[in-house]
Structure formats: structure tokens, C-alpha cells
Design a protein around this motif. Structure first.
Motif, PDB file in Angstrom:
ATOM      1  N   TYR A  28       1.479   0.289  13.296  1.00  0.00           N
ATOM      2  CA  TYR A  28       0.627  -0.839  12.925  1.00  0.00           C
ATOM      3  C   TYR A  28      -0.189  -0.597  11.656  1.00  0.00           C
ATOM      4  O   TYR A  28      -0.920  -1.488  11.204  1.00  0.00           O
ATOM      5  CB  TYR A  28      -0.284  -1.223  14.096  1.00  0.00           C
ATOM      6  CG  TYR A  28      -1.571  -0.447  14.225  1.00  0.00           C
ATOM      7  CD1 TYR A  28      -2.799  -1.120  14.221  1.00  0.00           C
ATOM      8  CD2 TYR A  28      -1.589   0.930  14.365  1.00  0.00           C
ATOM      9  CE1 TYR A  28      -4.000  -0.435  14.363  1.00  0.00           C
ATOM     10  CE2 TYR A  28      -2.767   1.624  14.509  1.00  0.00           C
ATOM     11  CZ  TYR A  28      -3.977   0.933  14.511  1.00  0.00           C
ATOM     12  OH  TYR A  28      -5.165   1.631  14.657  1.00  0.00           O
ATOM     13  N   ALA A  31      -0.027  -3.124   8.917  1.00  0.00           N
ATOM     14  CA  ALA A  31      -0.502  -4.458   9.279  1.00  0.00           C
ATOM     15  C   ALA A  31      -2.019  -4.586   9.264  1.00  0.00           C
ATOM     16  O   ALA A  31      -2.551  -5.674   9.532  1.00  0.00           O
ATOM     17  CB  ALA A  31       0.022  -4.829  10.674  1.00  0.00           C
ATOM     18  N   GLN A  33      -4.448  -4.770   7.037  1.00  0.00           N
ATOM     19  CA  GLN A  33      -5.098  -5.753   6.179  1.00  0.00           C
ATOM     20  C   GLN A  33      -4.890  -7.164   6.710  1.00  0.00           C
ATOM     21  O   GLN A  33      -5.806  -7.991   6.715  1.00  0.00           O
ATOM     22  CB  GLN A  33      -4.573  -5.645   4.750  1.00  0.00           C
ATOM     23  CG  GLN A  33      -5.340  -6.490   3.741  1.00  0.00           C
ATOM     24  CD  GLN A  33      -6.825  -6.146   3.699  1.00  0.00           C
ATOM     25  OE1 GLN A  33      -7.198  -5.000   3.451  1.00  0.00           O
ATOM     26  NE2 GLN A  33      -7.692  -7.118   3.964  1.00  0.00           N
ATOM     27  N   THR A  34      -3.697  -7.454   7.190  1.00  0.00           N
ATOM     28  CA  THR A  34      -3.424  -8.772   7.765  1.00  0.00           C
ATOM     29  C   THR A  34      -4.234  -8.988   9.041  1.00  0.00           C
ATOM     30  O   THR A  34      -4.721 -10.101   9.299  1.00  0.00           O
ATOM     31  CB  THR A  34      -1.919  -8.914   8.068  1.00  0.00           C
ATOM     32  OG1 THR A  34      -1.176  -8.698   6.872  1.00  0.00           O
ATOM     33  CG2 THR A  34      -1.608 -10.290   8.621  1.00  0.00           C
ATOM     34  N   MET A  35      -4.396  -7.943   9.837  1.00  0.00           N
ATOM     35  CA  MET A  35      -5.164  -8.048  11.073  1.00  0.00           C
ATOM     36  C   MET A  35      -6.627  -8.369  10.797  1.00  0.00           C
ATOM     37  O   MET A  35      -7.274  -9.079  11.578  1.00  0.00           O
ATOM     38  CB  MET A  35      -5.045  -6.744  11.875  1.00  0.00           C
ATOM     39  CG  MET A  35      -3.648  -6.506  12.439  1.00  0.00           C
ATOM     40  SD  MET A  35      -3.457  -4.827  13.122  1.00  0.00           S
ATOM     41  CE  MET A  35      -4.627  -4.892  14.457  1.00  0.00           C
ATOM     42  N   THR A  37      -7.795 -10.329   8.537  1.00  0.00           N
ATOM     43  CA  THR A  37      -7.883 -11.781   8.340  1.00  0.00           C
ATOM     44  C   THR A  37      -7.642 -12.541   9.640  1.00  0.00           C
ATOM     45  O   THR A  37      -8.417 -13.438  10.006  1.00  0.00           O
ATOM     46  CB  THR A  37      -6.860 -12.227   7.291  1.00  0.00           C
ATOM     47  OG1 THR A  37      -7.086 -11.516   6.075  1.00  0.00           O
ATOM     48  CG2 THR A  37      -6.960 -13.721   7.040  1.00  0.00           C
ATOM     49  N   ASP A  38      -6.586 -12.171  10.370  1.00  0.00           N
ATOM     50  CA  ASP A  38      -6.218 -12.912  11.573  1.00  0.00           C
ATOM     51  C   ASP A  38      -7.259 -12.785  12.680  1.00  0.00           C
ATOM     52  O   ASP A  38      -7.477 -13.738  13.444  1.00  0.00           O
ATOM     53  CB  ASP A  38      -4.862 -12.428  12.090  1.00  0.00           C
ATOM     54  CG  ASP A  38      -3.713 -12.877  11.205  1.00  0.00           C
ATOM     55  OD1 ASP A  38      -3.969 -13.622  10.233  1.00  0.00           O
ATOM     56  OD2 ASP A  38      -2.563 -12.474  11.471  1.00  0.00           O
ATOM     57  N   SER A 153       6.428  -1.892   8.483  1.00  0.00           N
ATOM     58  CA  SER A 153       6.513  -2.689   7.254  1.00  0.00           C
ATOM     59  C   SER A 153       7.624  -3.716   7.338  1.00  0.00           C
ATOM     60  O   SER A 153       7.464  -4.869   6.903  1.00  0.00           O
ATOM     61  CB  SER A 153       6.737  -1.772   6.053  1.00  0.00           C
ATOM     62  OG  SER A 153       5.656  -0.872   5.880  1.00  0.00           O
ATOM     63  N   MET A 156       6.553  -6.627   9.406  1.00  0.00           N
ATOM     64  CA  MET A 156       5.596  -7.479   8.696  1.00  0.00           C
ATOM     65  C   MET A 156       6.291  -8.396   7.682  1.00  0.00           C
ATOM     66  O   MET A 156       5.815  -9.483   7.389  1.00  0.00           O
ATOM     67  CB  MET A 156       4.547  -6.616   7.994  1.00  0.00           C
ATOM     68  CG  MET A 156       3.584  -5.923   8.951  1.00  0.00           C
ATOM     69  SD  MET A 156       2.661  -7.097   9.971  1.00  0.00           S
ATOM     70  CE  MET A 156       1.696  -7.933   8.712  1.00  0.00           C
ATOM     71  N   ASN A 160       5.003 -11.384  12.205  1.00  0.00           N
ATOM     72  CA  ASN A 160       3.576 -11.095  12.114  1.00  0.00           C
ATOM     73  C   ASN A 160       3.242  -9.787  12.839  1.00  0.00           C
ATOM     74  O   ASN A 160       4.119  -9.181  13.477  1.00  0.00           O
ATOM     75  CB  ASN A 160       2.744 -12.255  12.686  1.00  0.00           C
ATOM     76  CG  ASN A 160       3.192 -12.644  14.091  1.00  0.00           C
ATOM     77  OD1 ASN A 160       3.520 -11.774  14.908  1.00  0.00           O
ATOM     78  ND2 ASN A 160       3.204 -13.929  14.384  1.00  0.00           N
ATOM     79  N   TRP A 161       1.983  -9.384  12.734  1.00  0.00           N
ATOM     80  CA  TRP A 161       1.600  -8.084  13.292  1.00  0.00           C
ATOM     81  C   TRP A 161       1.714  -8.036  14.806  1.00  0.00           C
ATOM     82  O   TRP A 161       1.907  -6.958  15.395  1.00  0.00           O
ATOM     83  CB  TRP A 161       0.184  -7.715  12.861  1.00  0.00           C
ATOM     84  CG  TRP A 161      -0.910  -8.626  13.361  1.00  0.00           C
ATOM     85  CD1 TRP A 161      -1.436  -9.696  12.711  1.00  0.00           C
ATOM     86  CD2 TRP A 161      -1.596  -8.536  14.607  1.00  0.00           C
ATOM     87  NE1 TRP A 161      -2.415 -10.288  13.476  1.00  0.00           N
ATOM     88  CE2 TRP A 161      -2.544  -9.587  14.641  1.00  0.00           C
ATOM     89  CE3 TRP A 161      -1.529  -7.667  15.691  1.00  0.00           C
ATOM     90  CZ2 TRP A 161      -3.402  -9.807  15.725  1.00  0.00           C
ATOM     91  CZ3 TRP A 161      -2.381  -7.873  16.783  1.00  0.00           C
ATOM     92  CH2 TRP A 161      -3.298  -8.926  16.795  1.00  0.00           C
TER      93      TRP A 161
END
Length: 394
Positions: A28, A31, A33-35, A37-38, A153, A156, A160-161
Motif C-alpha cells: 500500500y 497508494a 498519497q491517494t489515501m 485525499t480519499d 503500483s 493503482m 483504486n487503493w
């Protein structure tokens, strides 16, 4: 009941169970940076999930190590894998960082129950050749940190994560089925009394002959965690390599660890784990010293690369043989011994980050010197063993 003959498929199963930890830690990471935001949170809290995982894993090992000796290894492994499966499913559907951290701790705690039993099973299967069995398991298990970041990766890119944790759940489900069918139980002779919960810890810590090997395993782990903590800064920030080249260099170091375990599996039966550990120590001292000199002089990337790879191989060689010798000293308390090793490893490994921060000066030298310091501590531990043997022979 006679122990089953070790087979390649069984060794692959044992390695696959241990691999849930590096997979859960490394998959993970791409992921994060995306987490942020989400989950509407901060990077600091998402990164905190890694520390929480390590802490819960160490706590789980302390609890489940003695329980493995008391209750048996097969039921504990199955229960741990089922808990890991449930936690991974919940991690794939959480909507807040608070829930994520709670289930992340549960995932690590259950993962500890599944993995703490494996060295004891290897000890039972291989008896006096435990170091050979541990080398096989470690060599196969090393595939997990080799592929986990790339696998994360790739997920992603396509999804999604949350799918990362769904994949971990699927992996755990597969292991539950395979373990239910193929994982052996270690039966205790009828005339052997099951140990009480704390008696295993008393036995392990009271055995002074095991202290040098425990210290060796612990400081090898410290050096390894120092590498993991600093490697992205060293290669990407300091030497300025691309992310693609970084992945290649990271894979080179993991491959060196795998090669060391392969060589150990071929030679340790003839040479013995103590001699193989000594070979690893000599190699580590040479490579760590060269690494420090190269970075003190400010030499280029490839000087560092060509000294780190054999250094990582030597750390694997020392840790595998030290762990095997510890397990051979505690046939009735292998679960507890594994818990002690694991807890001390993760505990001292957690010091790597703060120490690197304290000594940070913008160069690779603090990293090199900490690697050298860990290796020197192993030298002290092994000299202590030599002193103990001389006293016994006097």
C-alpha cells in the motif's frame, strides 16, 4: 506421530504465510498519497498506519508465541489467517482514517498469530538442519518485498487503493484453504507437559548461551531497518536516481538476500550454522567499512551500490543462521523464542528512523555509520559467545 517429510510445496506454503507481513507493509506504500485525499486526512496519519502495524505485530507476537507452544501451531495459524482475511476486507471498505487505523492494527495482530508459528514448524520438520529449512523459507519469502511495491503500483494504475486490501484478502483466503489442507500439526509427546504461558519466556531469557544469537538477530534487523528507512533518500534524493532505476537497485538488494539464503541452504548442512554466520560477519564488516569510507569520501553512486548489495546478503546470512541456532536451543518453546526474536527485531528496528533523523546531515554518511555500528554490535555479540565457550572449556 512422525513429522511429515519436508517438500517443496510445504516450504512454499510456509514461506507464503510469512509473506503476508511484507505484502501488507509494502503493497500500500504507492497508494499513500491517494489515501490522504480519499480519507480526507493528512500524510502524517496515513504514515502512522505503518508504525501502528509494526507495534500491533510486535504485541501480537508477544501474546501468540507462548500460545503456539500451549495450544498448537495449526489452529493458531488458521485463526490468524482468518482474522487477517476479515481485517483486510474491512480495510477495503473503510471511509475514515480512524477506522483504517483500527483495522490496520487488527490486521497486524492477526498476522502475528499466523506467522509466529512458522519457525516452530520449520524447526520440527528439519530438526538439526533447521538453518537449511529457514534458508529455504527466507529465500522464497523474499519474493514478497521484491514484487509488493510494483504490485501495489500496478493496482493503482488499474483501480483504486481499496483493491490493494481486497487483493490481500484474496491472498489470505487462498492461504486459509491451503493451510487447512496441507499445514501439519506438531504433536507433543504424551509425557511432555504443556508449558505455562510465562514459563517459555523464563526459559528463553534464562538461557545465557542463546543471548549472543538473540543479539545477533536483533542487530542484523537494526541494520536492515536502517537500510529500509534510508534507501529512498540515499538513492533518489542524495544520488538523484530515477524511480525506475531505484526499483532496479532495490530489487538488486533483495536478490542479494535471496542469493545468500540459497547459498546457505546448500552449504549449511556441511559447514554448520555457526561457521556460516561467521562468514556473514566477516563479509558484513568488510562491506560496512567500505560503505562508510566511500560515503565519507563522497564517492559516486556505484561505490555505494556495490557495497550495499553484499552487505545486505551478509545480514541475511547472519540473521537466518542466528535464528536457526536459537530455535534449536528451545525445541519445546519455539513459539516463544520466535516471539522474543520478532519483538526485539521490530523494537530495535523502530529506532532506525529516529537515529537517522538525529544524525542527519544531508549526506549518506550517517546511514553508512549506523549500518557499521549494527555490524560492530554483532561482532561484540559473537565475541561474547567465544568468551562463553572458553569459560565452559576452562
Amino acid at each position: 506421530m512422525k513429522a511429515p517429510t519436508p517438500s517443496l510445496w510445504l516450504i512454499m506454503l510456509l514461506a507464503s504465510v510469512i509473506a503476508i507481513t511484507p505484502l501488507a507493509i509494502d503493497m500500500y506504500l504507492p497508494a499513500m498519497q491517494t489515501m490522504v485525499t480519499d480519507l480526507n486526512t493528512s500524510m502524517a496519519l496515513v504514515q502512522q498506519s505503518l508504525s501502528i502495524y509494526l507495534a500491533a505485530y510486535a504485541l501480537g507476537m508477544l501474546l501468540f508465541g507462548p500460545l503456539a507452544d500451549m495450544l498448537g501451531r495449526r489452529p493458531l495459524a488458521l485463526a490468524g489467517l482468518c482474522g487477517f482475511l476479515l481485517s483486510s476486507i474491512m480495510l477495503s471498505i473503510v471511509s475514515s482514517i480512524e477506522s483504517f487505523l483500527v483495522w490496520r492494527a487488527a490486521q497486524a495482530f492477526c498476522g502475528a498469530a499466523a506467522t509466529v508459528v512458522i519457525p516452530g514448524i520449520v524447526r520440527h520438520l528439519y530438526q538439526q538442519n533447521t538453518a537449511k529449512g529457514m534458508s529455504y523459507v527466507s529465500m522464497i519469502m523474499m519474493l514478497a518485498p521484491l514484487i509488493a511495491p510494483a504490485l501495489g503500483s500496478g493496482i493503482m494504475v488499474l483501480a483504486n487503493w481499496q483493491v490493494i486490501f481486497a487483493v490481500l484478502a484474496g491472498y489470505a483466503l487462498l492461504l486459509v484453504g491451503l493451510s487447512w489442507r496441507f499445514l501439519p500439526e506438531i504433536t507433543r509427546p504424551d509425557d511432555v507437559v504443556k508449558p505455562a504461558f510465562f514459563s517459555g519466556y523464563r526459559q528463553v531469557f534464562a538461557n545465557k548461551a542463546a543471548w549472543p544469537d538473540i543479539a545477533t538477530s536483533m542487530f542484523a534487523s537494526f541494520s536492515f531497518f536502517t537500510f529500509l528507512t534510508a534507501v529512498s533518500f540515499i538513492y533518489i534524493s542524495y544520488f538523484g536516481v530515477s524511480e525506475q532505476l531505484f526499483a532496479v537497485l532495490f530489487a538488486l538488494n533483495v536478490s542479494a538476500l535471496m542469493l545468500a539464503n540459497f547459498i546457505n541452504s546448500r552449504l549449511v548442512t556441511r559447514q554448520g550454522p555457526q561457521r556460516m554466520l561467521g562468514v556473514g560477519l566477516v563479509l558484513a564488516l568488510c562491506c560496512a567499512s567500505l560503505l562508510s569510507v566511500f560515503n565519507y569520501l563522497g564517492l559516486g553512486l556505484w561505490y555505494t551500490v556495490l557495497s550495499i548489495a553484499p552487505l545486505m546478503a551478509s545480514l541475511g546470512l547472519m540473521a537466518t543462521n542466528a535464528d536457526a541456532m536459537i530455535l534449536m536451543k528451545f525445541p519445546e518453546h519455539s513459539g516463544t523464542a520466535t516471539a522474543v526474536i520478532g519483538t526485539l527485531r521490530f523494537g530495535i528496528g523502530a529506532l532506525a528512523g529516529p537515529l537517522l533523523g538525529v544524525f542527519y546531515n544531508g549526506t549518506a554518511l550517517p546511514f553508512s555509520l549506523l549500518m557499521l555500528a549494527g555490524t560492530m554490535c554483532i561482532l561484540v555479540a559473537q565475541l561474547t559467545r567465544f568468551y562463553q565457550l572458553r569459560l565452559q572449556g576452562a
